[in-house]
Structures are given as structure tokens and as C-alpha cells.
Design a protein around this motif. Structure first.
Motif, PDB file in Angstrom:
ATOM      1  N   PRO A   1      13.405 -49.915  16.737  1.00  0.00           N
ATOM      2  CA  PRO A   1      14.587 -50.480  16.300  1.00  0.00           C
ATOM      3  C   PRO A   1      15.756 -50.232  17.435  1.00  0.00           C
ATOM      4  N   ILE A   2      15.888 -49.277  17.874  1.00  0.00           N
ATOM      5  CA  ILE A   2      16.880 -48.791  18.770  1.00  0.00           C
ATOM      6  C   ILE A   2      16.481 -49.432  20.145  1.00  0.00           C
ATOM      7  N   GLY A   3      15.471 -49.829  20.587  1.00  0.00           N
ATOM      8  CA  GLY A   3      14.782 -50.461  21.624  1.00  0.00           C
ATOM      9  C   GLY A   3      15.515 -52.014  21.574  1.00  0.00           C
ATOM     10  N   ALA A   4      15.153 -52.671  20.395  1.00  0.00           N
ATOM     11  CA  ALA A   4      15.632 -53.714  19.979  1.00  0.00           C
ATOM     12  C   ALA A   4      17.074 -54.091  20.200  1.00  0.00           C
ATOM     13  N   VAL A   5      17.912 -52.746  19.998  1.00  0.00           N
ATOM     14  CA  VAL A   5      19.264 -53.037  20.158  1.00  0.00           C
ATOM     15  C   VAL A   5      19.844 -53.063  21.724  1.00  0.00           C
ATOM     16  N   ILE A   6      19.288 -51.874  22.127  1.00  0.00           N
ATOM     17  CA  ILE A   6      19.950 -51.684  23.673  1.00  0.00           C
ATOM     18  C   ILE A   6      19.053 -52.406  24.575  1.00  0.00           C
ATOM     19  N   THR A   7      17.869 -52.791  24.334  1.00  0.00           N
ATOM     20  CA  THR A   7      17.172 -53.439  25.613  1.00  0.00           C
ATOM     21  C   THR A   7      17.825 -54.874  25.873  1.00  0.00           C
ATOM     22  N   PRO A   8      18.018 -55.747  25.191  1.00  0.00           N
ATOM     23  CA  PRO A   8      18.636 -56.812  25.375  1.00  0.00           C
ATOM     24  C   PRO A   8      20.060 -56.980  26.251  1.00  0.00           C
ATOM     25  N   ILE A   9      20.718 -55.731  25.880  1.00  0.00           N
ATOM     26  CA  ILE A   9      22.123 -55.510  26.556  1.00  0.00           C
ATOM     27  C   ILE A   9      21.644 -54.994  27.928  1.00  0.00           C
ATOM     28  N   LEU A  10      20.802 -54.021  28.012  1.00  0.00           N
ATOM     29  CA  LEU A  10      20.423 -53.332  29.523  1.00  0.00           C
ATOM     30  C   LEU A  10      19.742 -54.260  30.411  1.00  0.00           C
ATOM     31  N   THR A  11      18.664 -55.145  29.837  1.00  0.00           N
ATOM     32  CA  THR A  11      18.088 -55.970  30.766  1.00  0.00           C
ATOM     33  C   THR A  11      18.505 -57.464  30.462  1.00  0.00           C
ATOM     34  N   GLY A  12      19.208 -57.829  29.773  1.00  0.00           N
ATOM     35  CA  GLY A  12      19.136 -59.465  29.626  1.00  0.00           C
ATOM     36  C   GLY A  12      18.883 -60.044  28.096  1.00  0.00           C
ATOM     37  N   LEU A  13      19.925 -60.380  27.600  1.00  0.00           N
ATOM     38  CA  LEU A  13      19.890 -60.974  26.240  1.00  0.00           C
ATOM     39  C   LEU A  13      19.069 -61.950  26.091  1.00  0.00           C
ATOM     40  N   ARG A  14      18.979 -62.945  26.878  1.00  0.00           N
ATOM     41  CA  ARG A  14      18.343 -64.441  26.755  1.00  0.00           C
ATOM     42  C   ARG A  14      16.678 -63.877  26.857  1.00  0.00           C
ATOM     43  N   GLU A  15      16.387 -63.020  27.901  1.00  0.00           N
ATOM     44  CA  GLU A  15      14.973 -62.688  28.152  1.00  0.00           C
ATOM     45  C   GLU A  15      14.390 -61.901  26.940  1.00  0.00           C
TER      46      GLU A  15
ATOM     47  N   LYS B   1      15.200 -62.226  23.809  1.00  0.00           N
ATOM     48  CA  LYS B   1      15.789 -62.766  22.540  1.00  0.00           C
ATOM     49  C   LYS B   1      14.848 -62.661  21.435  1.00  0.00           C
ATOM     50  N   ASP B   2      13.520 -62.178  21.841  1.00  0.00           N
ATOM     51  CA  ASP B   2      12.748 -62.173  20.485  1.00  0.00           C
ATOM     52  C   ASP B   2      13.122 -60.497  19.884  1.00  0.00           C
ATOM     53  N   LEU B   3      13.444 -59.776  20.644  1.00  0.00           N
ATOM     54  CA  LEU B   3      13.784 -58.449  19.973  1.00  0.00           C
ATOM     55  C   LEU B   3      14.654 -58.162  18.899  1.00  0.00           C
ATOM     56  N   PRO B   4      15.694 -58.704  18.721  1.00  0.00           N
ATOM     57  CA  PRO B   4      16.745 -58.608  17.722  1.00  0.00           C
ATOM     58  C   PRO B   4      15.940 -59.136  16.302  1.00  0.00           C
ATOM     59  N   PHE B   5      14.955 -60.267  16.643  1.00  0.00           N
ATOM     60  CA  PHE B   5      14.368 -60.845  15.592  1.00  0.00           C
ATOM     61  C   PHE B   5      13.227 -60.162  14.850  1.00  0.00           C
ATOM     62  N   ALA B   6      12.541 -59.408  15.950  1.00  0.00           N
ATOM     63  CA  ALA B   6      11.573 -58.487  15.334  1.00  0.00           C
ATOM     64  C   ALA B   6      12.026 -57.516  14.239  1.00  0.00           C
ATOM     65  N   SER B   7      12.372 -57.835  13.244  1.00  0.00           N
ATOM     66  CA  SER B   7      12.785 -57.020  12.126  1.00  0.00           C
ATOM     67  C   SER B   7      12.814 -57.613  10.835  1.00  0.00           C
ATOM     68  N   THR B   8      12.734 -56.659   9.788  1.00  0.00           N
ATOM     69  CA  THR B   8      12.795 -57.346   8.494  1.00  0.00           C
ATOM     70  C   THR B   8      14.241 -56.974   7.917  1.00  0.00           C
ATOM     71  N   LEU B   9      14.952 -56.457   8.590  1.00  0.00           N
ATOM     72  CA  LEU B   9      16.294 -55.936   8.327  1.00  0.00           C
ATOM     73  C   LEU B   9      16.193 -54.854   6.980  1.00  0.00           C
ATOM     74  N   CYS B  10      14.836 -54.138   6.951  1.00  0.00           N
ATOM     75  CA  CYS B  10      14.715 -53.324   5.627  1.00  0.00           C
ATOM     76  C   CYS B  10      15.801 -52.060   5.665  1.00  0.00           C
ATOM     77  N   GLY B  11      16.236 -51.578   6.886  1.00  0.00           N
ATOM     78  CA  GLY B  11      17.277 -50.656   6.668  1.00  0.00           C
ATOM     79  C   GLY B  11      16.552 -49.127   6.912  1.00  0.00           C
ATOM     80  N   ALA B  12      14.982 -49.171   7.093  1.00  0.00           N
ATOM     81  CA  ALA B  12      14.480 -47.916   6.950  1.00  0.00           C
ATOM     82  C   ALA B  12      14.852 -46.981   8.033  1.00  0.00           C
ATOM     83  N   CYS B  13      15.024 -47.786   9.501  1.00  0.00           N
ATOM     84  CA  CYS B  13      15.814 -47.117  10.484  1.00  0.00           C
ATOM     85  C   CYS B  13      17.149 -46.337  10.422  1.00  0.00           C
ATOM     86  N   ARG B  14      17.822 -47.211   9.550  1.00  0.00           N
ATOM     87  CA  ARG B  14      19.147 -46.587   9.422  1.00  0.00           C
ATOM     88  C   ARG B  14      19.119 -45.397   8.600  1.00  0.00           C
ATOM     89  N   GLU B  15      18.206 -45.573   7.493  1.00  0.00           N
ATOM     90  CA  GLU B  15      17.890 -44.482   6.451  1.00  0.00           C
ATOM     91  C   GLU B  15      17.294 -42.964   7.319  1.00  0.00           C
TER      92      GLU B  15
END
Lengths: 206, 489
Positions: free
Chosen positions: B340-354, B356-370
Motif C-alpha cells: 500500500p505505501i509503495g502504491a502511493v509513493i512510487t507513482p510520485i517518485l518514479t512517474g504517475l503514468r508508468e 498507473k496500475d499501482l493506485p488501482f491495485a487495491s480493494t480500498l478495504c482499509g486494512a492498511c490504514r488500520e
């Protein structure tokens, strides 16, 4: 302000010393220390000798901690044929020679600055007479903890360390040691004895 | 490290079909995540501590320049050197130049994720300086020529057999035993002489204390301690967000970090280093260098929506709790930081377009926030990145949504906000889908909806929708009530 809180912490360490010893014995055991306990310093030396003989220790290095003035540990080891020497660079031993000795000794024996009951931890400060490697390079480490050295929590310890810093006395290398070295990197199974000591003993005295 | 974020789907598919990696990922869950859950219950004031941890991080990040300046001043007054590196290349150049100048021939490394960003080991090898990873997991993947797949257990995807082979090749003979105990012993024997002889030890930094100019290194193996005690030069590399204000903050942070990372109450070793050795000390490094690395983090700092990702203390709890990570594994994310943290920072650190699959690789279940010890709201940031990708609000080139997708969403919005249109669309929909349905279920939808029915069936819109049933019931009720009134009068 911080001096007042620190004074309270130290006063509590004295006042509740027996109870803190009990708590430490329990938490240290959980963390993988072999815990031994005695009221008498002479008996502590005997326990130390037993550990060494069971593990076939032939060479040991020890640090310049005040506990060795009260516990005749070294004399006991030496008179039983174990080569025990002070880990320092005074006299004719150079830094290179000390490092070689630290990497080749079977055992390192130290006192401690503090112990922490919450987590089963001992605290070591590197300084003249207490080298960094003596407690981590040999395969086995024995720590002697005296009554009154046990703090209750991590908060207590770091309060004291902060005070050390404010007095210009913070050690260049503060180490919290809470058990033998371990890894879970192979198949997720925890194995003890990688890089750091594989066996650690805590002798509680008092 | 060269990012491979664009290969997410391909690598994920491959990982899903690999039983060895799946077993490793299950171990991540059952050891680390279950351990973390136990600590969350057993630790007094756990929630409060997390809140306080977050508050301290928020304050520090909001005043990052102040604390980094304090840190640098104190490191220097302790006799250490500080280098602020804008990017990986600058950091590499500083270290290679310094190492060559000090005639460093061999280096031992403890775990440092920032050094993976830099590709430091490769840079050193190219300069003729032998560099060895000492963290057992990192050593194993160095032998395998791979990159880490987990923050805390980098070689979790490797089996005992694979590890036995790697160590055996290195030793020049195959070990008879494949047990974790014997393999660990073998690795210890292989690495020990390097601890004694290396000229330079490189470590990461779990926390840098601004007040004292100290760096704190947390390990279970002891390689951090040996690496900061034996070589004549100690180099600590940190991401610029790793600073905390005071040495007293360490009590809280060590507690929430370690319990969240592995479920242990504390690790075997916590080493706080403050400068090189003093002249009257018997061992320890003569020189201390702290390299503070930006490498894209100022982009996160400048972004009000994503700034809280800098609170991360790199515990790995979000990875361990994530149902997606637990299936696709670390390599799918294609960069140093997975999950999860990688899915947030990697697109900003290395390129959002490349990426693009990372922010969608989530069910938004919130387990990470917990699970996060500093309560970072990762799902919110993933949604934010998704909307940037959909509408291109950051830069026009980032927008990945095609025209068809935008048309469909516009129609959807119209249908959902207009009751008559909605009811008409349902009736028409049922009429259109009836021919492809069987007993009220649609097994296969037409593209672009066919992905929906790959692993489930879609229900046919009902002949009488619930809103209609409700109205009919209301009428019946109304009639009942009027009957009742007539009878009781």
C-alpha cells in the motif's frame, strides 16, 4: 524540569528494585535470555563459571564495568583455567589486536548501564574501557545486572539518555540488547545465532 | 533502481501462479500480521500511542527544514560529516568519491531501502569496491541477483532449497542439510570474516534524532552493530523524512515501529550512534558520514494531499495486512517500496503514468490504514491518485482514461442523478439483456463489460424493481389502514 523527572525515575528504580528484578527476569526470559539469579556476588561468580564450563569456554574478554569490583568473576575464571582478559587498548595491546581478540574470543562478559523491565533489555554505553565489540562479536555474551540498575520502561531510559545528552555525556554508541541475535529470513522460521551472539545470559545479582 | 512499475500486471500474474512465492507471502501474514494484531491488543494505550506518533510526525514534517538543519548541525558538532543529496546520482557520487579518497576496498552493508533507490552496491562495484550485503535476506537476494520483495523480509519469496543452492555455490560446496538452522549457520560463517576486515560499514537509519545528531538502527541480526563498530568508516544513509525531534520520542517510536513490523515487543538490537568514536575509546569508527537523501521526496512534501505519506516509518505493517500484496507479492510493484505505501509513493517518485496500475491495485478495504502505526490514510491517497489519473488534474499527460470511458461515466452520472432516466434505463436494460440471460443471471457480458463476468455472474434487472414493490406494498398498507379505521369506528 527534566532533572526532577529523572530524579523520580532513579528513585523509583531503587525503591522498587526487587519487583523490577522480578519483572526483568520474566521479560528477559521471554526474549530468549538465559536468566540466572542470586543474592550473593560470590555465587554470581560461581554461576558464571558453570556457564563457561558447560559451554567449553576457553577464552573470554570482559569490560571495565564497576560490577567486576564487587563480583570476583575474573579471578574465578582464571583460577579454573579460562583465559580471561580485560578488553582494552591500554598497555601493549593495539586497536587491531583488540579487534582480533574480540572476533576470536569465545565469550564476552560485561556489566550494564541499565536494564529495562518492560522489554527484557540491557543497555550498554560505549566508552573508554567498554568497547562496542566485546558484547556482540563473540558467540556468547554474559551480562551482569545489579539490584537497582533496572528501569521500568523505555520512556524512563530515554529520559535518562536525554539528560546525559544535555550534560554533554551522551555515549557515542548506546546499545539496547534484548536477547540473542536472530533471523526469520529463511522460510519465515525464527533461528537464533546469526552475526551477533547465539547465546546470551543475564545474571541478576542482589 | 530502475523502476518496472509498468510491468505490474505481468509480474502479478506470474506471481499468482507461483506456489513457492504464495507460501512465502502466507508466512508474511501469519508471522508478521498476526504478531502485530496480538501486540495491538496486548500493548497498553496502543491507540493513543499511534495518535501521538502521528502527531509528532505531522509536526516534524511540517517543520522539516528546521529539524534537518538541527540534525545536520548536531552531527557536525559531534565530529561527523553531513551530505544533503538531491537525488540518487548525487548521493552515489559523494560516496564513491569519498570511499576512493579514503582507500576503501571493501564495504559491508546493512539494510537500507534508500540505498536500493540509489543502486549503491552496483555503483561501488563499478568503482572496484567490493560491497557485501549482511542482512541475511539481503545477502540471499544479492547472491541471486534480485531485488527485495518485502521491506522487512526481503527474501521471503525464496525456498530453503533455493537458499541452500545459493549459499552452496558461494561456499564452493553444497551443504548437506537444508534446515533453516544449518543454512543460517553457514551464512554466519560466510559473512563473519567480512565484518572483521571491511573498511567501511553502510547502514540505513530507522530514526535520526535532531536534538542530538544521532542515528538509530534497529536489527535482530546484529549486522547493524557489527557494521557500526568494526570498520573504520561508518556511513548512514537516510531518506530526509526519517528525522524525529527528540531522543525522548524514541521510546514511543521504537515501541510502535517494532510491534507493528514483526509483532515483537522489541528487536534484539537497537543501536543509537552519535558521531564517530572518541579518541579514548577502544574501538569504533574514526569517521561518521550521514547522507540525507531527497530523490523525489520534496514532491511528496509539496503535495498537500500526499504529504502524510512522509510520516511512514517503514514498518511494513501495511504490506502484511494487504490482501492484494499478499497475493501479488513485492516484485509486482516494480520499485523499492511495495504494498500500500509503495502504491502511493512510487507513482510520485518514479512517474504517475508508468505507475498507473499501482493506485488501482487495491480493494480500498482499509486494512492498511488500520495497521499503520502512525495512522496514515492510505486509501484516501490511493483514491486521490486514481482521480488524478482519470481526469489528468496533475498534468494532461497523466490522464489515462480513454474517451469511451469518459462517455460511459457521463452517462452513468446522468442516470444516477435523474430518477426517470434511471427507471427508464432499468427497463430498457432488462429488455436488452433478457436474450443473453439464463434463469435471471447473465454469465457473459459484452465488452467493455466482459471483465465483470470473468469470475462471477451478473443478475438480470428485475421485472418489478424494489422501488415498485415498495410502492405496491404502500398501497396495500393504505387500503388495510382504511379498512381498519372503518371496522374500529
Amino acid at each position: 524540569m527534566i532533572e526532577i523527572t529523572a530524579a523520580k525515575v532513579l528513585e523509583e528504580a531503587q525503591r522498587k528494585s526487587k519487583a523490577l528484578f522480578d519483572e526483568l527476569a520474566s521479560s528477559a526470559s521471554t526474549m530468549g535470555w538465559n536468566v540466572h539469579r542470586t543474592v550473593f556476588p560470590d555465587q554470581a561468580a560461581g554461576i558464571l563459571l558453570d556457564i563457561c564450563q558447560s559451554a567449553n569456554i576457553s577464552t573470554a574478554l570482559y569490560s571495565n564495568h564497576p560490577v567486576f569490583c564487587r563480583v570476583p568473576a575474573i579471578a574465578t575464571l582464571v583460577s579454573n583455567g579460562i583465559v580471561a582478559s580485560l578488553a582494552e587498548t591500554a598497555g601493549d595491546r593495539s586497536r587491531a589486536e583488540l579487534k582480533a581478540a574480540e572476533f576470536s574470543s569465545d565469550l564476552g562478559i560485561t556489566g550494564v548501564e541499565w536494564a529495562i523491565a518492560e522489554t527484557g533489555t540491557i543497555v550498554l554505553h560505549a566508552r573508554n574501557g567498554v568497547p562496542r565489540l566485546v558484547s556482540v562479536a563473540p558467540e556468547r555474551h554474559i551480562a551482569l545486572v545489579e539490584l537497582g540498575q533496572v528501569l521500568s520502561s523505555l520512556e524512563d531510559l530515554f529520559l535518562i539518555e536525554r539528560l546525559e545528552h544535555m550534560s554533554g555525556r551522551l555515549s557515542t554508541s548506546v546499545n539496547l540488547v534484548s536477547g540473542p541475535s536472530k533471523t526469520g529470513d529463511i522460510g519465515g522460521k525464527i533461528v537464533e545465532g546469526i552475526h551477533g551472539p547465539l547465546e546470551v545470559h543475564m545474571i541478576l545479582i542482589g | 533502481m530502475k523502476p518496472r512499475t509498468a510491468e505490474f500486471k505481468k509480474t502479478a500474474s506470474r506471481t499468482l501462479r507461483d506456489p513457492q512465492i504464495q507460501r512465502g507471502l502466507e508466512a508474511v501474514y501469519s508471522n508478521f500480521h498476526v504478531g502485530r494484531q496480538r501486540q495491538a491488543v496486548a500493548t497498553p494505550n496502543w491507540e493513543d500511542q499511534q495518535d501521538r506518533g502521528r502527531a509528532i510526525k505531522a509536526h516534524t514534517i511540517a517543520n522539516l527544514d528546521h529539524y534537518l538543519a538541527m540534525l545536520a548541525d548536531n552531527v557536525e558538532s559531534n565530529g561527523g560529516h553531513v551530505f544533503f543529496a538531491t537525488d540518487a546520482e548525487e548521493a552515489n557520487r559523494y560516496l564513491v568519491d569519498m570511499a576512493l579518497d579514503r582507500r576503501v576496498e571493501s564495504v559491508i552493508k546493512s539494510k537500507s531501502m534508500v540505498s536500493e533507490e540509489m543502486g549503491l552496491a552496483r555503483e561501488f562495484e563499478s568503482a572496484g569496491i567490493k560491497t557485501l550485503e549482511t542482512d541475511l535476506g539481503e545477502y540471499i537476494i544479492q547472491l541471486a541477483g534480485e531485488t527485495p520483495s518485502h521491506l522487512i523480509a526481503p527474501a521471503i519469496h525464496k525456498s530453503s532449497d533455493q537458499i541452500a543452492t545459493l549459499l552452496g555455490v558461494e561456499a564452493g560446496e553444497m551443504s548437506k542439510s537444508k534446515s533453516p538452522e544449518d543454512l543460517t549457520r553457514l551464512a554466519r560463517t560466510q559473512l563473519r570474516p567480512h565484518f572483521e576486515r571491511a573498511d567501511m560499514g553502510i547502514t540505513g537509519v530507522n530514526f535520526a534524532v535532531a536534538e542530538t545528531g544521532s542515528v538509530v538502527i534497529v536489527t535482530n541480526e546484529g549486522n547493524g552493530r557489527l557494521g557500526t563498530a568494526s570498520p573504520r568508516i561508518h556511513v548512514a544513509i537516510m531518506g530526509m523524512e526519517k528525522v524525529i525531534p527528540s531522543v525522548q520520542d524514541l521510546a514511543l517510536f521504537l515501541r510502535i515501529l517494532i510491534r507493528s513490523a514483526t509483532g515483537q515487543p522489541i528487536s534484539s538490537y537497537v543501536n543509537m550512534v552519535t558521531g564517530p568514536r572518541r579518541s579514548d575509546e577502544d574501538d569504533g569508527p574514526e569517521e561518521f558520514h550521514l547522507v540525507i537523501v531527497d530523490n523525489g521526496r520534496t514532491r511528496l512534501l509539496a503535495d498537500p494531499e500526499l504529504r502524510e505519506s512522509l510520516y511512514c516509518i517503514r514498518c511494513g505493517a501495511c504490506l502484511n495486512s494487504c490482501p492484494v500484496y499478499r497475493k501479488v507479492g513485492g516484485h509486482s510493484y516494480g520499485y523499492v517500496y511495495p504494498g500500500p505505501i509503495g502504491a502511493v509513493i512510487t507513482p510520485i517518485l518514479t512517474g504517475l503514468r508508468e505507475g498507473k496500475d499501482l493506485p488501482f491495485a487495491s480493494t480500498l478495504c482499509g486494512a492498511c490504514r488500520e495497521a499503520c502505526p502512525v495512522k496514515i490514510d492510505i486509501p484516501r491517497m490511493l483514491l486521490n491518485l486514481r482521480s488524478r489519473l482519470a481526469d489528468g488534474s496533475t498534468t494532461g499527460t497523466d490522464r489515462i482514461s480513454g474517451r469511451l470511458e469518459r462517455i460511459l461515466w457521463t452517462l452513468w452520472r446522468l442516470g444516477m442523478t435523474n430518477l426517470r432516466l434511471y427507471r427508464m434505463a432499468s427497463k430498457i436494460g432488462r429488455y436488452l439483456l433478457l436474450p443473453v440471460s439464463r434463469r435471471g443471471w447473465i454469465r457473459r457480458m459484452v465488452p467493455p463489460f466482459s471483465g465483470w463476468t470473468l469470475s462471477r455472474d451478473f443478475p438480470l434487472p428485475a421485472r418489478r424493481p424494489f422501488s415498485q414493490l415498495r410502492r405496491d406494498l404502500d398501497e396495500l398498507d393504505h387500503e388495510d389502514n382504511s379498512c381498519h379505521d372503518r371496522v374500529t369506528r
